[in-house]
Motif scaffolding. Structure first.
Motif, PDB file in Angstrom:
ATOM      1  N   THR A 189      91.401  46.674  69.001  1.00 17.41           N
ATOM      2  CA  THR A 189      90.839  45.448  68.422  1.00 17.41           C
ATOM      3  C   THR A 189      91.235  44.246  69.269  1.00 17.41           C
ATOM      4  OG1 THR A 189      90.904  46.377  66.193  1.00 17.41           O
ATOM      5  CG2 THR A 189      90.787  43.977  66.360  1.00 17.41           C
ATOM      6  N   VAL A 190      92.502  44.201  69.666  1.00 11.88           N
ATOM      7  CA  VAL A 190      92.983  43.095  70.513  1.00 11.88           C
ATOM      8  C   VAL A 190      92.225  43.080  71.828  1.00 11.88           C
ATOM      9  CG1 VAL A 190      94.973  42.206  71.807  1.00 11.88           C
ATOM     10  CG2 VAL A 190      95.270  43.016  69.455  1.00 11.88           C
ATOM     11  N   GLU A 191      92.104  44.255  72.468  1.00 10.76           N
ATOM     12  CA  GLU A 191      91.415  44.329  73.758  1.00 10.76           C
ATOM     13  C   GLU A 191      89.953  43.899  73.626  1.00 10.76           C
ATOM     14  OE1 GLU A 191      92.134  48.323  75.089  1.00 10.76           O
ATOM     15  OE2 GLU A 191      94.113  47.802  75.884  1.00 10.76           O
ATOM     16  N   ASN A 192      89.297  44.333  72.550  1.00  9.24           N
ATOM     17  CA  ASN A 192      87.897  43.945  72.338  1.00  9.24           C
ATOM     18  C   ASN A 192      87.757  42.443  72.118  1.00  9.24           C
ATOM     19  OD1 ASN A 192      87.017  46.566  72.617  1.00  9.24           O
ATOM     20  ND2 ASN A 192      87.070  47.004  70.428  1.00  9.24           N
ATOM     21  N   GLN A 193      88.651  41.876  71.297  1.00 13.74           N
ATOM     22  CA  GLN A 193      88.611  40.428  71.031  1.00 13.74           C
ATOM     23  C   GLN A 193      88.845  39.635  72.323  1.00 13.74           C
ATOM     24  OE1 GLN A 193      87.891  38.656  68.276  1.00 13.74           O
ATOM     25  NE2 GLN A 193      87.514  40.464  67.025  1.00 13.74           N
ATOM     26  N   LEU A 194      89.799  40.096  73.122  1.00 14.11           N
ATOM     27  CA  LEU A 194      90.128  39.407  74.374  1.00 14.11           C
ATOM     28  C   LEU A 194      88.968  39.509  75.365  1.00 14.11           C
ATOM     29  CD1 LEU A 194      92.337  37.763  75.662  1.00 14.11           C
ATOM     30  CD2 LEU A 194      93.412  39.875  76.433  1.00 14.11           C
ATOM     31  N   THR A 195      88.367  40.681  75.462  1.00 11.14           N
ATOM     32  CA  THR A 195      87.218  40.875  76.352  1.00 11.14           C
ATOM     33  C   THR A 195      86.077  39.950  75.954  1.00 11.14           C
ATOM     34  OG1 THR A 195      87.815  43.173  76.763  1.00 11.14           O
ATOM     35  CG2 THR A 195      85.527  42.563  77.178  1.00 11.14           C
ATOM     36  N   GLN A 196      85.800  39.869  74.651  1.00 11.63           N
ATOM     37  CA  GLN A 196      84.728  39.001  74.160  1.00 11.63           C
ATOM     38  C   GLN A 196      85.039  37.521  74.412  1.00 11.63           C
ATOM     39  OE1 GLN A 196      81.691  39.933  73.018  1.00 11.63           O
ATOM     40  NE2 GLN A 196      82.365  41.976  73.613  1.00 11.63           N
ATOM     41  N   ALA A 197      86.304  37.153  74.226  1.00 11.80           N
ATOM     42  CA  ALA A 197      86.703  35.756  74.464  1.00 11.80           C
ATOM     43  C   ALA A 197      86.506  35.383  75.927  1.00 11.80           C
ATOM     44  CB  ALA A 197      88.167  35.552  74.054  1.00 11.80           C
TER      45      ALA A 197
ATOM     46  N   LEU B 151      87.382  20.718  79.486  1.00  9.19           N
ATOM     47  CA  LEU B 151      86.214  21.593  79.426  1.00  9.19           C
ATOM     48  C   LEU B 151      86.599  22.980  78.899  1.00  9.19           C
ATOM     49  CD1 LEU B 151      83.166  21.682  80.312  1.00  9.19           C
ATOM     50  CD2 LEU B 151      83.990  22.591  82.479  1.00  9.19           C
ATOM     51  N   VAL B 152      87.693  23.498  79.418  1.00 10.70           N
ATOM     52  CA  VAL B 152      88.170  24.820  78.975  1.00 10.70           C
ATOM     53  C   VAL B 152      88.633  24.758  77.527  1.00 10.70           C
ATOM     54  CG1 VAL B 152      89.959  26.576  79.322  1.00 10.70           C
ATOM     55  CG2 VAL B 152      88.768  25.611  81.290  1.00 10.70           C
ATOM     56  N   ASP B 153      89.377  23.708  77.166  1.00 15.13           N
ATOM     57  CA  ASP B 153      89.847  23.558  75.782  1.00 15.13           C
ATOM     58  C   ASP B 153      88.663  23.471  74.810  1.00 15.13           C
ATOM     59  OD1 ASP B 153      92.488  23.699  76.495  1.00 15.13           O
ATOM     60  OD2 ASP B 153      92.804  21.522  76.520  1.00 15.13           O
ATOM     61  N   ALA B 154      87.613  22.771  75.224  1.00 10.68           N
ATOM     62  CA  ALA B 154      86.423  22.659  74.371  1.00 10.68           C
ATOM     63  C   ALA B 154      85.773  24.028  74.191  1.00 10.68           C
ATOM     64  CB  ALA B 154      85.424  21.673  74.976  1.00 10.68           C
ATOM     65  N   ALA B 155      85.710  24.803  75.268  1.00 15.39           N
ATOM     66  CA  ALA B 155      85.124  26.150  75.178  1.00 15.39           C
ATOM     67  C   ALA B 155      85.983  27.041  74.288  1.00 15.39           C
ATOM     68  CB  ALA B 155      84.988  26.759  76.573  1.00 15.39           C
ATOM     69  N   ILE B 156      87.291  26.946  74.430  1.00 16.53           N
ATOM     70  CA  ILE B 156      88.211  27.757  73.615  1.00 16.53           C
ATOM     71  C   ILE B 156      88.053  27.399  72.136  1.00 16.53           C
ATOM     72  CG2 ILE B 156      90.658  28.180  73.080  1.00 16.53           C
ATOM     73  CD1 ILE B 156      91.199  27.848  76.122  1.00 16.53           C
ATOM     74  N   SER B 157      87.862  26.118  71.845  1.00 19.14           N
ATOM     75  CA  SER B 157      87.734  25.680  70.444  1.00 19.14           C
ATOM     76  C   SER B 157      86.487  26.247  69.770  1.00 19.14           C
ATOM     77  CB  SER B 157      87.739  24.157  70.352  1.00 19.14           C
ATOM     78  OG  SER B 157      86.527  23.637  70.869  1.00 19.14           O
ATOM     79  N   LYS B 158      85.500  26.694  70.561  1.00 18.49           N
ATOM     80  CA  LYS B 158      84.268  27.271  70.008  1.00 18.49           C
ATOM     81  C   LYS B 158      84.419  28.744  69.643  1.00 18.49           C
ATOM     82  CE  LYS B 158      81.264  24.228  72.710  1.00 18.49           C
ATOM     83  NZ  LYS B 158      80.296  24.191  73.808  1.00 18.49           N
ATOM     84  N   LEU B 159      85.524  29.348  70.050  1.00 16.32           N
ATOM     85  CA  LEU B 159      85.738  30.772  69.737  1.00 16.32           C
ATOM     86  C   LEU B 159      85.957  30.952  68.235  1.00 16.32           C
ATOM     87  CD1 LEU B 159      88.256  31.695  72.598  1.00 16.32           C
ATOM     88  CD2 LEU B 159      85.906  32.538  72.389  1.00 16.32           C
TER      89      LEU B 159
ATOM     90  N   LYS C 249      84.557  36.807  78.148  1.00 13.94           N
ATOM     91  CA  LYS C 249      83.125  36.809  78.452  1.00 13.94           C
ATOM     92  C   LYS C 249      82.487  35.496  77.996  1.00 13.94           C
ATOM     93  CE  LYS C 249      78.910  39.391  77.477  1.00 13.94           C
ATOM     94  NZ  LYS C 249      78.295  40.436  76.661  1.00 13.94           N
ATOM     95  N   PHE C 250      82.835  35.053  76.798  1.00 19.06           N
ATOM     96  CA  PHE C 250      82.295  33.800  76.260  1.00 19.06           C
ATOM     97  C   PHE C 250      82.708  32.612  77.138  1.00 19.06           C
ATOM     98  CE2 PHE C 250      82.937  29.989  73.650  1.00 19.06           C
ATOM     99  CZ  PHE C 250      81.644  29.797  73.183  1.00 19.06           C
ATOM    100  N   LEU C 251      83.990  32.555  77.511  1.00 20.74           N
ATOM    101  CA  LEU C 251      84.459  31.439  78.338  1.00 20.74           C
ATOM    102  C   LEU C 251      83.795  31.436  79.705  1.00 20.74           C
ATOM    103  CD1 LEU C 251      88.262  31.490  77.437  1.00 20.74           C
ATOM    104  CD2 LEU C 251      86.532  29.886  76.637  1.00 20.74           C
ATOM    105  N   ARG C 252      83.614  32.617  80.267  1.00 25.26           N
ATOM    106  CA  ARG C 252      82.951  32.717  81.566  1.00 25.26           C
ATOM    107  C   ARG C 252      81.524  32.178  81.459  1.00 25.26           C
ATOM    108  NH1 ARG C 252      85.058  37.448  82.823  1.00 25.26           N
ATOM    109  NH2 ARG C 252      83.502  38.608  81.675  1.00 25.26           N
TER     110      ARG C 252
ATOM    111  N   TYR D 220      88.506  28.579  86.167  1.00 25.02           N
ATOM    112  CA  TYR D 220      88.501  29.734  85.262  1.00 25.02           C
ATOM    113  C   TYR D 220      89.191  30.922  85.929  1.00 25.02           C
ATOM    114  CZ  TYR D 220      86.972  33.792  82.745  1.00 25.02           C
ATOM    115  OH  TYR D 220      86.966  34.972  82.082  1.00 25.02           O
ATOM    116  N   VAL D 221      88.774  31.212  87.167  1.00 24.59           N
ATOM    117  CA  VAL D 221      89.331  32.366  87.884  1.00 24.59           C
ATOM    118  C   VAL D 221      90.826  32.229  88.090  1.00 24.59           C
ATOM    119  CG1 VAL D 221      89.310  33.568  90.105  1.00 24.59           C
ATOM    120  CG2 VAL D 221      87.161  32.949  89.010  1.00 24.59           C
ATOM    121  N   LEU D 222      91.281  31.029  88.410  1.00 23.07           N
ATOM    122  CA  LEU D 222      92.690  30.841  88.727  1.00 23.07           C
ATOM    123  C   LEU D 222      93.592  30.715  87.513  1.00 23.07           C
ATOM    124  CD1 LEU D 222      92.398  28.287  91.659  1.00 23.07           C
ATOM    125  CD2 LEU D 222      93.135  30.663  91.817  1.00 23.07           C
TER     126      LEU D 222
END
Length: 195
Positions: free
Chosen positions: A164-172, A125-133, A174-177, A191-193
């Motif tokens: 830029t890195v911090e913004n990209q990571l924050t957006q990623a 499930l997480v891998d599928a969400a990551i692949s949508k980034l 947020k999307f996964l959450r 997700y939390v763990l």
């Protein structure tokens, strides 16, 4: 309660000790940026520094009656900030040890078939969400979470700014959450763990 337009630490602290919210606001405006840059310089993370500064000012308000007016208030603030950063590092190290142990036991010990299946489903499930980034966001996320690189290291490797890195990571994150919010409680806990 404070003298009109007073920005003097002694006056502000006196008023703060007596519960004056306006004095607290003035102290916050006067020292917030200085404490933030101090914390960010140590933590190398804007979001962690923001969290630390929030904790510092919550402590200042909660412990306002204990402030010693005869000592330097500026030193007092930097000491609280320093101690909060130390606690942050201790907590982070303790959580990381716990999570590493939990991961190792969950994946490799004699876990039941059900637990193993659930873990694998959540992983998929997480891998599928990551692949949508988007590609760049996905790369930043993977360098941070899977390779364990700091934001500064990622910025250097990708030849972009740390912001830029911090913004990209924050957006990623947020999307996964958001992606996992629609799923079960175990997915949110996963997700939390682990993310």
């Amino acid at each position: 309660m404070i003298k009109e337009k007073s920005n003097n630490d002694e006056d502000l602290v006196y008023a703060l000790k007596h519960g004056d919210v306006e004095a607290f606001d003035k102290i916050f405006k006067k020292y917030c940026d200085k404490l933030f840059y101090f914390a960010e310089g140590i933590l190398k993370s804007k979001s962690d520094a923001e969290e630390i500064i929030q904790q510092v000012f919550i402590k200042v308000w909660e412990k306002r009656s204990d402030i010693n007016e005869s000592l330097s208030f500026k030193s007092y603030l930097f000491t609280i900030t320093h101690n909060t950063i130390i606690s942050f590092f201790r907590k982070r190290a303790s959580e990381q040890d716990y999570l590493n142990n939990l991961k190792a036991n969950f994946q490799f010990n004699q876990a039941t078939t059900d637990h193993l299946l659930e873990f694998n489903e959540l992983n998929e499930l997480v891998d599928a969400a990551i692949s949508k980034l988007p590609p760049k966001r996905k790369l930043v996320y993977e360098l941070s979470r899977k390779k364990g690189l700091s934001n500064q290291e990622i910025a250097k490797q990708l030849n972009v700014s740390k912001n830029t890195v911090e913004n990209q990571l924050t957006q990623a994150l947020k999307f996964l959450r958001e992606q996992l919010r629609t799923h079960s409680l175990p997915a949110l806990l996963f997700y939390v763990l682990f993310i």
